[in-house]
Design an enzyme around this catalytic site. Structure first.
Site, PDB file in Angstrom:
ATOM      1  CG  HIS A 108      -2.401  -0.838  -7.456  1.00  0.00           C
ATOM      2  ND1 HIS A 108      -2.999   0.033  -6.557  1.00  0.00           N
ATOM      3  CD2 HIS A 108      -2.469  -2.067  -6.872  1.00  0.00           C
ATOM      4  CE1 HIS A 108      -3.409  -0.649  -5.489  1.00  0.00           C
ATOM      5  NE2 HIS A 108      -3.100  -1.921  -5.671  1.00  0.00           N
ATOM      6  CD  GLU A 121      -2.378   3.261  -6.823  1.00  0.00           C
ATOM      7  OE1 GLU A 121      -3.410   2.656  -7.205  1.00  0.00           O
ATOM      8  OE2 GLU A 121      -1.516   2.717  -6.126  1.00  0.00           O
ATOM      9  NE  ARG A 132      -4.340  -1.073  -0.065  1.00  0.00           N
ATOM     10  CZ  ARG A 132      -4.641  -1.852  -1.085  1.00  0.00           C
ATOM     11  NH1 ARG A 132      -3.756  -1.989  -2.057  1.00  0.00           N
ATOM     12  NH2 ARG A 132      -5.788  -2.476  -1.151  1.00  0.00           N
TER      13      ARG A 132
END
Length: 339
Positions: free
Chosen positions: A299, A280, A251
């Site tokens: 990601h 993001e 994370r």
């Protein structure tokens, strides 16, 4: 009795996977409707009071009319959705955590929320090791140079080459389903593994300061909590041996990214590799886009065909338990059934 179900899949956890898994688990008695969400073509973000969801409240409310069970990865279970979905009783999130669901509001509305722990553990562990190797061997940079027609012999200069995994110490912060698999892979390389995880006691367990002082490689696998927010900052990075490599596929909140850029620019770190970010997509002008010796992926560490199939299977098993009146295995709001 027929149970009405909505499969709210997307372009990764496909509706056909969700429907097929539910049909295997519950061969009859399900009336399944479908709604396709735009993720990952359209990034997730905050929706209402929840985070990391697709912004589809209007279409979801319409699709949930008369529906008792919803199976989804990215649909937002917000107060607004719950207020309209009067028949909803089970919301199955096909992710490792139900971050797209308002658990307090769901509990108040009598809606059980489940999740899919471990669905992407193998994929994320493999990607983590790939990132570690890519950063240490500078694979993306050397490929880009060759693709541009540049042969860089100076990559072989002593000060420009990285360490080997065999015989090196790798520190893992977090030893859950992903961290433990990373450890198993790294031991196969001949690395020594140290672990810092307050919830796990192992022979390799050490406190964080010792782990940092001894680790040539640092890989983050902790959950995002208030306690782990920015747990690796400037002081922690400075405690690593000079020439270390840092990997974060967990994370973005775990790591101070400005401090990471400082450590890379100063040469204290040999390299770093990231799959998760504080924002993001990465905004234009971010230091991450110009910092040297940094490998990044968008990601996607958990992205594999097996992850999507696992997600569908775990959720379908919960639907099966629900239809048979059995206890749910991965209930995120167990207080719903407390006396």
């Amino acid at each position: 009795m027929t149970v009405r179900v909505l499969a709210a899949g997307d372009h990764f956890v496909l509706n056909r996977l969700l429907v097929a898994a539910m049909r295997r688990e519950v061969p009859s008695g399900l009336a399944v409707g479908e709604l396709t969400l735009p993720w990952p073509v359209v990034p997730f973000g905050p929706v209402g009071e929840v985070r990391e969801a697709s912004d589809v409240e209007d279409s979801l409310i319409e699709a949930l009319r008369g529906v008792e069970v919803c199976v989804t990865q990215m649909a937002p279970l917000t107060e607004r959705v719950l207020a309209e979905a009067k028949d909803l009783r089970l919301f199955c999130v096909t992710r490792g955590g139900p971050v797209n669901a308002n658990l307090a509001a769901a509990t108040k509305a009598g809606v059980a929320v489940t999740f899919a722990p471990g669905r992407n553990a193998v994929a994320t562990a493999e990607h983590t090791v790939a990132l570690l190797l890519a950063a240490t061997r500078r694979i993306p940079q050397t490929h880009a140079d060759l693709a541009a027609g540049v042969w860089r012999g100076d990559y072989y200069v002593y000060d420009n080459v990285g360490p080997e995994l065999e015989g090196s110490t790798v520190g893992l912060v977090g030893y859950g389903a992903i961290g433990s698999r990373v450890a198993r892979i790294l031991r196969g390389f001949g690395a020594e593994v140290l672990v810092h995880d307050p919830y796990v006691e192992l022979e390799e367990s050490v406190e964080l300061p010792e782990l940092l002082a001894r680790s040539r490689f640092l890989s983050l696998h902790a959950r995002a909590t208030p306690e782990t927010d920015a747990m690796i900052g400037a002081a922690e990075l400075a405690a690593l041996p000079r020439g270390s490599v840092v990997v974060n596929s967990a994370r973005g909140s775990l790591l101070d990214y400005d401090a990471l850029c400082d450590a890379l620019e100063s040469g204290h770190l040999f390299g770093a590799a990231l799959d998760v970010f504080p924002e993001e997509p990465i905004p234009a002008g971010s230091r991450l886009l110009t910092t040297p010796n940094l490998v990044m992926t968008p990601h996607l560490a958990g992205g594999s065909k097996q992850t999507a199939a696992n997600a569908a299977r775990i959720a379908a098993e919960e639907v099966g338990r629900y239809t048979r009146g059995e206890p749910l295995a991965h209930l995120a709001n167990p207080e719903l059934f407390s006396p």
